[in-house]
Design a protein around this motif. Structure first.
Motif, PDB file in Angstrom:
ATOM      1  N   THR A 119      38.835  44.590  35.595  1.00 40.24           N
ATOM      2  CA  THR A 119      38.673  45.653  34.592  1.00 40.24           C
ATOM      3  C   THR A 119      37.528  46.577  34.974  1.00 40.24           C
ATOM      4  N   ILE A 157      40.846  44.456  44.252  1.00 40.91           N
ATOM      5  CA  ILE A 157      41.616  44.178  43.035  1.00 40.91           C
ATOM      6  C   ILE A 157      42.810  43.292  43.371  1.00 40.91           C
ATOM      7  N   GLN A 170      38.481  48.866  37.824  1.00 43.13           N
ATOM      8  CA  GLN A 170      39.496  49.861  37.488  1.00 43.13           C
ATOM      9  C   GLN A 170      38.954  50.978  36.607  1.00 43.13           C
ATOM     10  N   LYS A 227      37.286  54.258  35.311  1.00 41.34           N
ATOM     11  CA  LYS A 227      37.156  55.594  35.905  1.00 41.34           C
ATOM     12  C   LYS A 227      35.762  56.127  35.712  1.00 41.34           C
ATOM     13  N   THR A 286      41.125  48.976  45.777  1.00 40.57           N
ATOM     14  CA  THR A 286      42.517  48.519  45.826  1.00 40.57           C
ATOM     15  C   THR A 286      42.644  47.128  46.440  1.00 40.57           C
TER      16      THR A 286
END
Length: 114
Positions: free
Chosen positions: A109, A35, A112, A114, A32
Motif C-alpha cells: 500500500t 510490489i 502504491q 501517489k 513494480t
C-alpha cells in the motif's frame, strides 16, 4: 529602454522551483518489481507455507535493499516500505504468518501511494 528584471526574475524563479522539486521524492520511482515480489510472498503466506513465505519475504527485502542503493534522490516511500518489510521478515522468521502478511500488505500500500 525596457527593464529586463521581470524576465530574469521569472527565469530565476523557474530554476529555483525546479531545484526544489528535484530535492524531493524521485520522480520516477518504480516499485513494480518490489510490489510483485511482495505479492508473491503474500500468496505463499496465504497458502500457509511458512518456509516459502519466509524465503519470498527475504527475496523482497533484498530487492528493496538493492533499489534503495540505486535511488538517486530521497524517497519518502522507501523507508516506510522498508520498515514494513523488515517487520514482515521478522514475523515470517518467527512463524507469525498472518502478522507478516499484514505488514507486507501495508508495505505494498505504501509503495502504491501517489
Amino acid at each position: 529602454m525596457m527593464k529586463s528584471r521581470h524576465p530574469i526574475a521569472a527565469l530565476l524563479f523557474f530554476i529555483l522551483s525546479s531545484a526544489v522539486q528535484a530535492a524531493g521524492s524521485p520522480m520516477n520511482e518504480d516499485f513494480t518489481n518490489l510490489i510483485s515480489l511482495s505479492k508473491n510472498a503474500i500468496e505463499a503466506g496465504k497458502q500457509e507455507d511458512a518456509q516459502a513465505f519466509a524465503e519470498k519475504t527475504n527475496i523482497a527485502m533484498e530487492a528493496l535493499k538493492a533499489q534503495a542503493q540505486n535511488e538517486k534522490g530521497y524517497s519518502i516511500k522507501l523507508p516506510r516500505a522498508s520498515a514494513k518489510l523488515k517487520a514482515a521478515l521478522k514475523a515470517a522468521k518467527a512463524g507469525n504468518i498472518q502478522e507478516g502478511i499484514d505488514n507486507l500488505e501495508l508495505a505494498v500500500t505504501e509503495m502504491q501511494k501517489k
